[in-house]
Write a protein that holds these residues in place. Structure first.
Motif, short mmCIF file in Angstrom:
data_model
loop_
_atom_site.label_atom_id
_atom_site.label_comp_id
_atom_site.label_asym_id
_atom_site.label_seq_id
_atom_site.Cartn_x
_atom_site.Cartn_y
_atom_site.Cartn_z
N LEU A 27 -20.54 4.99 -22.08
CA LEU A 27 -20.26 3.59 -22.40
C LEU A 27 -20.37 2.80 -21.10
O LEU A 27 -19.70 3.13 -20.11
N ASN A 29 -20.67 -1.09 -19.07
CA ASN A 29 -20.53 -2.55 -19.09
C ASN A 29 -20.98 -3.10 -17.75
O ASN A 29 -20.45 -2.72 -16.70
N THR A 75 -20.65 -4.27 -31.84
CA THR A 75 -19.34 -4.11 -31.20
C THR A 75 -18.27 -4.80 -32.05
O THR A 75 -18.40 -5.99 -32.37
N VAL A 88 -17.22 0.89 -32.49
CA VAL A 88 -18.64 0.86 -32.83
C VAL A 88 -18.72 0.70 -34.35
O VAL A 88 -18.19 1.53 -35.10
N ASP A 143 -16.68 -9.78 -26.43
CA ASP A 143 -17.78 -8.85 -26.72
C ASP A 143 -17.94 -8.60 -28.22
O ASP A 143 -18.86 -7.88 -28.64
N LEU A 148 -24.76 -3.00 -29.41
CA LEU A 148 -24.59 -1.98 -28.37
C LEU A 148 -25.92 -1.36 -27.92
O LEU A 148 -25.93 -0.45 -27.10
N TYR A 154 -23.28 -1.53 -23.53
CA TYR A 154 -24.14 -0.65 -24.32
C TYR A 154 -23.73 0.81 -24.15
O TYR A 154 -22.91 1.14 -23.28
#
Length: 195
Positions: A27, A29, A75, A88, A143, A148, A154
């Motif tokens: 994950l 950011n 998201t 998710v 977000d 994603l 993502y």
């Protein structure tokens, strides 16, 4: 962009399978402060309309749950108490399901994670809970609805877990029989799992 995001086909798996497939993925950011990332070590699946623990139980459609009725791979963030939690979206359109990301093993930007988490002194405590990992990675309610499959937030390929454990989900005591479903998955023996 530091890594290559997973494409849409990855998110087209049944929710319980996706919850397990997310383990070991990265994950990421990418913010103006810097890039933070962590390997996903714990997830929880929520199977929409028939799952008393899901926000979309009984097809409950509100401004908060609206994104869950859309395509998989988006998201879903929401604030619980004072913590932002990240999910998710999974399942088909109009089948509101989601996977909560519960814990990460820190990877990129550990110094920035310490800065964001202020008084934390042990690395294992930076991201070992759903509200902790969003603070560490700078994920906020802004977000909500972000795909994603593209930056800045993502999921990228990671390292497959050697072994996966499962058990009941956490913090859903008032959800009848749903509290016993073994829909929490974690990387066996990871020291970064929430509990």
């Amino acid at each position: 962009m530091k890594y290559k995001p997973l494409g849409n086909p990855f998110y087209q798996q049944p929710t319980l399978k996706l919850a397990q497939s997310l383990l070991g993925k990265l994950l990421v950011n990418e913010t103006v402060e810097g890039v933070t990332s962590g390997w996903i070590v714990e997830t929880e699946a929520y199977i929409g309309p028939d799952d008393r623990a899901a926000h979309s139980f009984g097809n409950r459609r509100t401004p908060r749950t609206e994104i869950m009725f859309g395509p998989a791979g988006m998201t879903y963030t929401y604030v619980m108490h004072t913590h932002c939690l990240v999910n998710v979206v999974s399942g088909e359109v109009d089948h509101p399901e989601a996977v909560l990301i519960r814990a990460l093993e820190p990877h990129d930007g550990v110094d920035l994670m310490y800065k964001r988490r202020d008084k934390i002194t042990k690395q294992r405590d930076l991201t070992n809970g759903p509200g902790k990992l969003t603070k560490a990675l700078g994920i906020t309610n802004n977000d909500y609805g972000h795909p994603l499959t593209e930056p800045p937030l993502y999921i990228a390929e990671g390292k497959p877990p050697l072994q996966i454990s499962s058990g009941p989900r956490i913090g859903i005591e008032n959800s009848g029989e749903a509290r016993d479903y073994p829909w929490r998955y974690w990387v066996t023996d990871s020291i970064y799992v929430s509990r």
